[in-house]
Design an enzyme around this catalytic site. Structure first.
Site, PDB file in Angstrom:
ATOM      1  N   THR A  86     111.211  33.165  21.081  1.00  0.00           N
ATOM      2  CA  THR A  86     111.559  33.172  19.661  1.00  0.00           C
ATOM      3  C   THR A  86     113.039  33.460  19.397  1.00  0.00           C
ATOM      4  OG1 THR A  86     110.872  35.498  19.551  1.00  0.00           O
ATOM      5  CG2 THR A  86     109.236  33.840  18.936  1.00  0.00           C
ATOM      6  N   GLN A  87     113.801  33.770  20.449  1.00  0.00           N
ATOM      7  CA  GLN A  87     115.237  34.025  20.271  1.00  0.00           C
ATOM      8  C   GLN A  87     115.947  33.845  21.603  1.00  0.00           C
ATOM      9  OE1 GLN A  87     117.043  38.017  19.972  1.00  0.00           O
ATOM     10  NE2 GLN A  87     117.502  37.538  17.830  1.00  0.00           N
ATOM     11  N   THR A 107     115.886  36.217  24.601  1.00  0.00           N
ATOM     12  CA  THR A 107     116.065  37.631  24.278  1.00  0.00           C
ATOM     13  C   THR A 107     114.956  38.181  23.382  1.00  0.00           C
ATOM     14  OG1 THR A 107     117.628  36.911  22.550  1.00  0.00           O
ATOM     15  CG2 THR A 107     118.562  37.736  24.616  1.00  0.00           C
ATOM     16  N   SER A 108     114.021  37.347  22.980  1.00  0.00           N
ATOM     17  CA  SER A 108     112.853  37.829  22.255  1.00  0.00           C
ATOM     18  C   SER A 108     111.755  36.794  22.401  1.00  0.00           C
ATOM     19  CB  SER A 108     113.161  38.065  20.768  1.00  0.00           C
ATOM     20  OG  SER A 108     112.090  38.745  20.136  1.00  0.00           O
ATOM     21  N   SER A 109     110.507  37.278  22.422  1.00  0.00           N
ATOM     22  CA  SER A 109     109.387  36.367  22.639  1.00  0.00           C
ATOM     23  C   SER A 109     108.107  36.993  22.124  1.00  0.00           C
ATOM     24  CB  SER A 109     109.238  36.050  24.131  1.00  0.00           C
ATOM     25  OG  SER A 109     108.828  37.215  24.847  1.00  0.00           O
TER      26      SER A 109
END
Length: 395
Positions: A86-87, A107-109
């Site tokens: 997601t990022q 860096t985000s999931s």
């Protein structure tokens, strides 16, 4: 085409199917957590995400939205047991015109549900308990805990303001109001202490000592320990006053490392062709990539990273560099096996080979044979029992 009301109806069926799958696999073991999986709408927490492309070459992620793949396929993917990104590189994505992304670091999931629920089951929460979550992410795991314990029992910390904002919106939209904090998870959240449980959904190089002060005696800390080369694994610690101890899990889940503990950009000093002293190596570069030996290598060289490179048009060599001490080890293939050249304050390959040799002497055990003891003064990983071979974790 699936309409909006039909999405909600289809999502209910997909959640039930996912719960049955996780139960069959042994991940879901209690009716309370099964109820949570069946109730929490994951599609509200990841309305848009990226999946890795199958294309050969540079790793590329492609956007997945209702518009790019269709509502039915988007919803099916949401409720598969997969991790969705997601990022990337800490930057928010422009979803007005999403494009494939290459040469970027996630860096985000939203972590695969089987790992999320497995960790929640391992927490062994009871009604009325207070939980501190480190790493809110999309908010999906936070919502599962809110469903199980009530929003008043859940505090969650997220370091990224944009990620935290989207999680808050999704949580509110699904009827949950936990206490959300934007900050450094290493500091915990003293205002809500003491907690009965602490769960971290990002990796740490060691256990922040302040967590020991915020979890009550007898409480549980569940976190992933990892280094700059690889993940060590999931460890479950029981707090006993100013210390905690516990064991690694059998399998090897891996989370993104906490941003505050990212490796420095510099790998360290690349040695010249004549630097250091050479000897025949007992183990070759496979010690850095094979599951068991790589676990030991990470313990033995906690501040190191490795890469392959050809030198002066010669054969490809493996470089192991310690950016903290400027120590190095270079492995080069020879007719008789591997040669290692080492230099700097630490003999990195000596330490790796010693650790791998100890692991073999103990029968090449799984990670479940390793435990961790944490105090304010020191943190060590041990093999077999606290009096067995030990390796310190970085402070």
């Amino acid at each position: 085409m699936v309409s909006e009301p039909d999405i909600e109806t289809a999502a209910v069926d997909l959640r039930r199917r996912l719960a049955r799958q996780l139960e069959k696999e042994g991940r879901l073991r209690s009716p309370q957590w099964r109820d949570a999986v069946e109730a929490v709408p994951r599609h509200q927490f990841i309305p848009r995400f990226y999946r890795e492309s199958d294309a050969v070459g540079v790793t590329t992620w492609e956007p997945v939205t209702q518009e790019t793949v269709g509502k039915e396929e988007w919803l099916r993917l949401v409720y598969t047991d997969e991790t969705w990104m997601t990022q990337f590189d800490g930057h928010d994505i422009d979803w007005t015109a999403p494009k494939p992304i290459s040469n970027a670091t996630p860096t985000s999931s939203s972590t695969l549900p089987s790992l999320v629920v497995r960790m929640l089951e391992d927490l062994n929460v009871q009604d009325g308990m207070k939980v501190l979550e480190i790493g809110t992410g999309t908010g999906y795991s936070t919502a599962l805990m809110c469903h199980r314990l009530g929003s008043e029992g859940v505090t969650s910390i997220e370091t990224d303001e944009g990620v935290a904002r989207r999680a808050r919106e999704a949580l509110t939209g699904s009827g949950h109001t936990p206490h959300l904090v934007v900050g450094d998870g290493r500091a915990g959240h003293r205002a809500g202490a003491p907690y009965d449980r602490l769960i971290a959904t990002c990796g740490f190089r060691s256990v922040p000592p302040v967590w020991l002060e915020q979890v009550r005696p007898g409480g549980v800390i569940l976190t992933t320990l990892r280094g700059w080369m690889r993940s060590l694994g999931l460890v479950k610690l029981v707090v006993a006053g100013d210390s905690a101890s516990g064991w690694f899990s059998e399998d090897d889940p891996s989370f993104m490392i906490a941003r505050q503990q990212d490796a420095p950009e510099s790998l360290g000093r690349v040695p010249g062709p004549d630097d250091g002293t050479a000897r025949k190596a007992t183990y070759g570069p496979e010690a850095l990539s094979t599951s068991g030996p790589a676990f030991m290598a990470q313990l033995a060289a906690p501040d190191a990273r490795f890469f392959s490179m050809a030198v002066d048009s010669g054969p490809v060599s493996m470089f192991l560099l310690d950016g903290v001490t400027d120590s190095f080890a270079v492995l080069t293939s020879t007719d008789g096996g591997w040669q290692v050249r080492q230099g700097g304050p630490r003999r990195l390959w000596d330490a790796v080979e010693s650790a791998v040799s100890t692991w073999e002497e103990y029968g090449s055990p799984s990670t479940a044979a390793f435990g961790v003891t944490v105090s304010h003064d020191q943190q060590v990983v041990w093999l077999g029992n606290p009096n067995g071979p030990q390796w310190p974790l970085p402070s």
